[in-house]
Design a protein around this motif. Structure first.
Motif, PDB file in Angstrom:
ATOM      1  N   UNK A   1       0.848  -1.197   0.000  1.00  0.00           N
ATOM      2  CA  UNK A   1       0.000   0.000   0.000  1.00  0.00           C
ATOM      3  C   UNK A   1       0.885   1.250   0.000  1.00  0.00           C
ATOM      4  N   UNK A   2       0.500   2.243  -0.806  1.00  0.00           N
ATOM      5  CA  UNK A   2       1.240   3.498  -0.852  1.00  0.00           C
ATOM      6  C   UNK A   2       1.139   4.258   0.468  1.00  0.00           C
ATOM      7  N   UNK A   3       2.191   4.960   0.812  1.00  0.00           N
ATOM      8  CA  UNK A   3       2.188   5.792   2.009  1.00  0.00           C
ATOM      9  C   UNK A   3       1.458   7.103   1.717  1.00  0.00           C
ATOM     10  N   UNK A   4       1.154   7.855   2.783  1.00  0.00           N
ATOM     11  CA  UNK A   4       0.502   9.148   2.587  1.00  0.00           C
ATOM     12  C   UNK A   4       1.388  10.066   1.742  1.00  0.00           C
ATOM     13  N   UNK A   5       2.679  10.044   2.015  1.00  0.00           N
ATOM     14  CA  UNK A   5       3.597  10.886   1.243  1.00  0.00           C
ATOM     15  C   UNK A   5       3.538  10.531  -0.230  1.00  0.00           C
ATOM     16  N   UNK A   6       3.496   9.237  -0.539  1.00  0.00           N
ATOM     17  CA  UNK A   6       3.450   8.804  -1.934  1.00  0.00           C
ATOM     18  C   UNK A   6       2.134   9.194  -2.595  1.00  0.00           C
ATOM     19  N   UNK A   7       1.014   8.973  -1.867  1.00  0.00           N
ATOM     20  CA  UNK A   7      -0.306   9.287  -2.436  1.00  0.00           C
ATOM     21  C   UNK A   7      -0.409  10.770  -2.749  1.00  0.00           C
ATOM     22  N   UNK A   8      -0.044  11.631  -1.804  1.00  0.00           N
ATOM     23  CA  UNK A   8      -0.190  13.065  -2.009  1.00  0.00           C
ATOM     24  C   UNK A   8       0.812  13.592  -3.027  1.00  0.00           C
ATOM     25  N   UNK A   9       1.998  13.000  -3.077  1.00  0.00           N
ATOM     26  CA  UNK A   9       2.981  13.399  -4.088  1.00  0.00           C
ATOM     27  C   UNK A   9       2.465  13.066  -5.487  1.00  0.00           C
ATOM     28  N   UNK A  10       1.903  11.860  -5.652  1.00  0.00           N
ATOM     29  CA  UNK A  10       1.338  11.472  -6.942  1.00  0.00           C
ATOM     30  C   UNK A  10       0.176  12.382  -7.325  1.00  0.00           C
ATOM     31  N   UNK A  11      -0.666  12.672  -6.341  1.00  0.00           N
ATOM     32  CA  UNK A  11      -1.815  13.526  -6.622  1.00  0.00           C
ATOM     33  C   UNK A  11      -1.366  14.916  -7.042  1.00  0.00           C
ATOM     34  N   UNK A  12      -0.450  15.521  -6.292  1.00  0.00           N
ATOM     35  CA  UNK A  12       0.004  16.878  -6.594  1.00  0.00           C
ATOM     36  C   UNK A  12       0.657  16.962  -7.968  1.00  0.00           C
ATOM     37  N   UNK A  13       1.431  15.960  -8.320  1.00  0.00           N
ATOM     38  CA  UNK A  13       2.061  15.937  -9.643  1.00  0.00           C
ATOM     39  C   UNK A  13       1.002  15.899 -10.725  1.00  0.00           C
ATOM     40  N   UNK A  14      -0.014  15.066 -10.517  1.00  0.00           N
ATOM     41  CA  UNK A  14      -1.114  14.963 -11.496  1.00  0.00           C
ATOM     42  C   UNK A  14      -1.885  16.275 -11.589  1.00  0.00           C
ATOM     43  N   UNK A  15      -2.250  16.855 -10.445  1.00  0.00           N
ATOM     44  CA  UNK A  15      -3.075  18.061 -10.423  1.00  0.00           C
ATOM     45  C   UNK A  15      -2.334  19.254 -11.026  1.00  0.00           C
ATOM     46  N   UNK A  16      -1.048  19.365 -10.751  1.00  0.00           N
ATOM     47  CA  UNK A  16      -0.274  20.483 -11.305  1.00  0.00           C
ATOM     48  C   UNK A  16      -0.207  20.411 -12.825  1.00  0.00           C
ATOM     49  N   UNK A  17      -0.194  19.205 -13.373  1.00  0.00           N
ATOM     50  CA  UNK A  17      -0.078  19.028 -14.820  1.00  0.00           C
ATOM     51  C   UNK A  17      -1.402  19.202 -15.546  1.00  0.00           C
ATOM     52  N   UNK A  18      -2.511  19.208 -14.815  1.00  0.00           N
ATOM     53  CA  UNK A  18      -3.833  19.341 -15.422  1.00  0.00           C
ATOM     54  C   UNK A  18      -4.322  20.778 -15.269  1.00  0.00           C
ATOM     55  N   UNK A  19      -4.420  21.483 -16.382  1.00  0.00           N
ATOM     56  CA  UNK A  19      -4.815  22.892 -16.298  1.00  0.00           C
ATOM     57  C   UNK A  19      -6.228  23.081 -15.761  1.00  0.00           C
ATOM     58  N   UNK A  20      -7.102  22.120 -16.002  1.00  0.00           N
ATOM     59  CA  UNK A  20      -8.484  22.286 -15.542  1.00  0.00           C
ATOM     60  C   UNK A  20      -8.621  22.098 -14.041  1.00  0.00           C
ATOM     61  N   UNK A  21      -7.619  21.534 -13.363  1.00  0.00           N
ATOM     62  CA  UNK A  21      -7.630  21.439 -11.902  1.00  0.00           C
ATOM     63  C   UNK A  21      -7.076  22.742 -11.347  1.00  0.00           C
ATOM     64  N   UNK A  22      -7.920  23.507 -10.661  1.00  0.00           N
ATOM     65  CA  UNK A  22      -7.485  24.814 -10.175  1.00  0.00           C
ATOM     66  C   UNK A  22      -7.152  24.805  -8.682  1.00  0.00           C
ATOM     67  N   UNK A  23      -7.965  24.123  -7.908  1.00  0.00           N
ATOM     68  CA  UNK A  23      -7.746  24.082  -6.465  1.00  0.00           C
ATOM     69  C   UNK A  23      -8.070  22.690  -5.952  1.00  0.00           C
TER      70      UNK A  23
END
Length: 281
Positions: A1-23
């Protein structure tokens, strides 16, 4: 199972790359300083996006987060979790990580929207900069008013006699519904909340469905609550019913006495006499 650090790091990388995700805002236990977290704790994330259509169409946008075991609701839709134009995607991934997404295309956030705690994950337009510091008071137990208390106590006794009625008929499914759903969650849990609130100067919360009751109840009261649970045996449910009514009566009287509210002794007595008569028939 992924750690919290891994989950949030993956999420932030994805969200930053998606222009339609603003907040993106992390809420619930993982956003609270004193939150009790274990490997089963969810990630509650609220997304503010420019276009909701892609999220309503299907779940292909979830692919970067890994393979999925199950999701709710089955198709993207509003579940009424929040007022306004929101859709819900609750996702359990195959490695055991669960992320609960609430998604909206609204671009304004009320300053007190996250009074029970939050962490800003992504804020490309600084719309979260106006958020107030959380007070963590949203779920604090409130002292009941006289009418609220008297309504709840009298309604408990109205519903109580259904349990003996269906136990006598040996209709266990209906009896269990009334005992374990209606009496327990609609009435007994509320009285326990008020009792705990009273004992703690109305400054604590007990969590969803009483998950923290054990932390606040005295050992003997907790033991009494444990005895209100049983299986499908008819006779065992009779005993459990009387245990539940005893516990409800004791705690309701203590709350009523402390707050100066009237407890319906006569109603209690007459309902219990009727219930005991049913058992002897």
């Amino acid at each position: 199972m992924r750690t919290e650090k891994e989950v949030l790091s993956e999420f932030n990388k994805w969200a930053k790359a998606k222009d339609l995700i603003r907040t993106a805002i992390l809420t619930s236990s993982r956003a609270r300083p004193a939150g009790e977290i274990d490997f089963l704790s969810d990630y509650d994330i609220e997304l503010y996006v420019t276009d909701l259509r892609i999220f309503k169409k299907d779940d292909s946008w979830l692919e970067p987060f890994g393979p999925i075991i199950v999701r709710w609701p089955y198709k993207p839709r509003s579940t009424g979790f929040k007022p306004g134009n929101w859709i819900t995607r609750l996702i359990l991934f195959k490695d055991g990580v669960r992320i609960d997404f609430q998604i909206t295309d609204q671009q304004q956030i009320e300053p007190d929207a996250y009074d029970n705690g939050y962490k800003v994950l992504i804020d490309k337009d600084q719309v979260a900069s106006q958020l107030a510091e959380p007070t963590y008071s949203e779920y604090i137990i409130n002292k009941p008013g006289r009418e609220e208390f008297e309504n709840l106590v009298n309604e408990f006794w109205w519903n109580a006699y259904y349990v003996p009625k269906y136990l006598w008929r040996e209709e266990i499914t209906y009896a269990k519904y009334m005992l374990d759903n209606i009496l327990r969650y609609s009435y007994l849990h509320k009285i326990i909340d008020w009792y705990i609130g009273m004992e703690n100067d109305w400054s604590v919360e007990t969590g969803a469905l009483g998950k923290n009751f054990k932390d606040y109840l005295k050992p003997d009261t907790w033991a009494d609550l444990e005895e209100t649970y049983t299986g499908a045996d008819i006779e065992a449910n009779w005993k459990t019913f009387f245990k539940m009514t005893d516990l409800f009566r004791r705690l309701a009287k203590e709350v009523g006495n402390e707050l100066g509210y009237e407890y319906p002794d006569e109603v209690d007595q007459e309902v219990m006499e009727f219930c005991k008569m049913i058992k002897t028939k």
